[in-house]
Write a protein that holds these residues in place. Structure first.
Motif, mmCIF file in Angstrom:
data_model
loop_
_atom_site.group_PDB
_atom_site.id
_atom_site.type_symbol
_atom_site.label_atom_id
_atom_site.label_comp_id
_atom_site.label_asym_id
_atom_site.label_seq_id
_atom_site.Cartn_x
_atom_site.Cartn_y
_atom_site.Cartn_z
ATOM 1 N N ASP A 98 -7.029 11.251 -6.373
ATOM 2 C CA ASP A 98 -5.879 10.843 -5.374
ATOM 3 C C ASP A 98 -6.590 11.669 -4.059
ATOM 4 O OD1 ASP A 98 -4.256 9.395 -7.171
ATOM 5 O OD2 ASP A 98 -2.727 10.913 -6.985
ATOM 6 N N ARG B 40 -7.084 1.110 4.793
ATOM 7 C CA ARG B 40 -6.607 1.532 3.375
ATOM 8 C C ARG B 40 -7.604 1.052 2.300
ATOM 9 N NH1 ARG B 40 -2.659 -3.019 0.738
ATOM 10 N NH2 ARG B 40 -2.300 -2.082 -1.348
ATOM 11 N N LEU B 41 -7.429 1.564 1.100
ATOM 12 C CA LEU B 41 -8.426 1.304 0.297
ATOM 13 C C LEU B 41 -7.531 0.926 -1.254
ATOM 14 C CD1 LEU B 41 -11.249 1.679 -1.620
ATOM 15 C CD2 LEU B 41 -10.740 3.945 -1.924
ATOM 16 N N ARG B 42 -7.963 -0.122 -1.755
ATOM 17 C CA ARG B 42 -7.168 -0.610 -3.032
ATOM 18 C C ARG B 42 -8.456 -0.661 -3.968
ATOM 19 N NH1 ARG B 42 -4.903 -5.990 -3.087
ATOM 20 N NH2 ARG B 42 -6.417 -6.756 -1.458
ATOM 21 N N ILE B 43 -8.112 -0.272 -5.099
ATOM 22 C CA ILE B 43 -9.017 -0.229 -6.483
ATOM 23 C C ILE B 43 -8.274 -1.290 -7.462
ATOM 24 C CG2 ILE B 43 -9.869 1.151 -8.173
ATOM 25 C CD1 ILE B 43 -9.731 3.337 -6.169
ATOM 26 N N VAL B 44 -8.958 -2.214 -7.720
ATOM 27 C CA VAL B 44 -8.546 -3.246 -8.639
ATOM 28 C C VAL B 44 -9.485 -3.504 -9.953
ATOM 29 C CG1 VAL B 44 -7.764 -5.788 -8.863
ATOM 30 C CG2 VAL B 44 -7.111 -4.249 -6.673
ATOM 31 N N ARG C 222 -3.110 9.241 -9.537
ATOM 32 C CA ARG C 222 -3.381 7.857 -10.040
ATOM 33 C C ARG C 222 -4.554 7.729 -10.652
ATOM 34 N NH1 ARG C 222 -4.983 4.964 -5.514
ATOM 35 N NH2 ARG C 222 -5.256 2.939 -6.812
ATOM 36 N N GLU D 146 -9.106 -3.354 5.939
ATOM 37 C CA GLU D 146 -9.191 -2.310 4.212
ATOM 38 C C GLU D 146 -10.144 -2.677 3.486
ATOM 39 O OE1 GLU D 146 -5.938 -3.961 1.585
ATOM 40 O OE2 GLU D 146 -6.989 -5.601 1.206
ATOM 41 N N ASP D 147 -10.413 -1.692 2.683
ATOM 42 C CA ASP D 147 -11.421 -1.732 1.718
ATOM 43 C C ASP D 147 -11.048 -2.110 0.178
ATOM 44 O OD1 ASP D 147 -13.481 -0.992 3.184
ATOM 45 O OD2 ASP D 147 -12.892 1.092 3.329
ATOM 46 N N LEU D 148 -11.543 -2.608 -0.670
ATOM 47 C CA LEU D 148 -11.451 -3.046 -1.938
ATOM 48 C C LEU D 148 -12.391 -2.891 -2.465
ATOM 49 C CD1 LEU D 148 -9.326 -4.724 -3.806
ATOM 50 C CD2 LEU D 148 -10.323 -6.719 -2.979
ATOM 51 N N ILE E 109 -5.391 4.594 -13.245
ATOM 52 C CA ILE E 109 -6.358 3.757 -13.085
ATOM 53 C C ILE E 109 -7.520 3.913 -14.108
ATOM 54 C CG2 ILE E 109 -8.677 3.365 -11.900
ATOM 55 C CD1 ILE E 109 -7.067 3.806 -9.132
ATOM 56 N N GLN F 226 -10.085 7.210 2.778
ATOM 57 C CA GLN F 226 -9.258 6.402 3.599
ATOM 58 C C GLN F 226 -9.041 6.914 4.980
ATOM 59 O OE1 GLN F 226 -6.076 4.123 1.214
ATOM 60 N NE2 GLN F 226 -5.884 6.189 0.977
#
Length: 154
Positions: free
Chosen positions: A23, A36-40, A148, A61-63, A152, A30
């Motif tokens: 985290d 923002r950064l999302r992790i999927v 987190r 944002e970043d992904l 994840i 970020q």
């Protein structure tokens, strides 16, 4: 360029110390990138498909999208490798002649990055993997286990 020096400098710039949580790393990235950064995880994508992870960036944002794997450490490395590219400031080369007919629904910059990732022997890829290894060691060294990271990586 000496990769050890570059990796050390990159880690120092994050100002996280020698150990940190996942985290804390994400928050630092970020802040540094001011987005923002999302992790999927894509459950339909497997590392057996030849694509482990990809970084997609927009103005907002970043992904990081990563493949599904049963190995927690493997998933961690997918994501940390992409974070390393972000931390190191690796940019996408502008190539107007990129093969847009292969992946027409994906932006040209993303296509170039995906196709370039197939060559893992480049200095940029080796440096990103070296930094990802360093980040993994720092996270493992962190005393905090509830974050987190568990969400994840399981």
């Amino acid at each position: 360029m000496n990769s050890g020096v570059s990796v050390s400098a990159a880690v120092d710039e994050l100002a996280l110390g020698e150990t940190f949580t996942f985290d804390e790393l994400v928050a630092a990235v970020q802040r540094r990138r001011q987005r923002r950064l999302r992790i999927v995880e894509l459950t339909d994508l497997s590392d057996r498909n030849g694509l482990c992870a990809v970084l997609l960036s927009t103005n907002a944002e970043d992904l990081i999208v990563h493949a599904r794997t049963d190995s927690v450490l493997h998933r961690q490395q997918f994501v940390l490798h992409e974070l390393a590219h972000m931390i190191l400031g690796h940019e996408i080369d502008a190539d107007p002649d990129g093969p847009d007919f292969l992946l027409p629904d994906i932006p040209a910059e993303t296509r170039r990055r995906l196709l370039r990732r197939q060559n893992l022997d480049t200095a940029e890829e080796v440096l990103a993997e070296t930094l990802a290894d360093h980040l993994a060691a720092a996270i493992r060294g962190s005393a905090q286990q509830s974050s987190r990271y568990q969400e994840i990586f399981g």
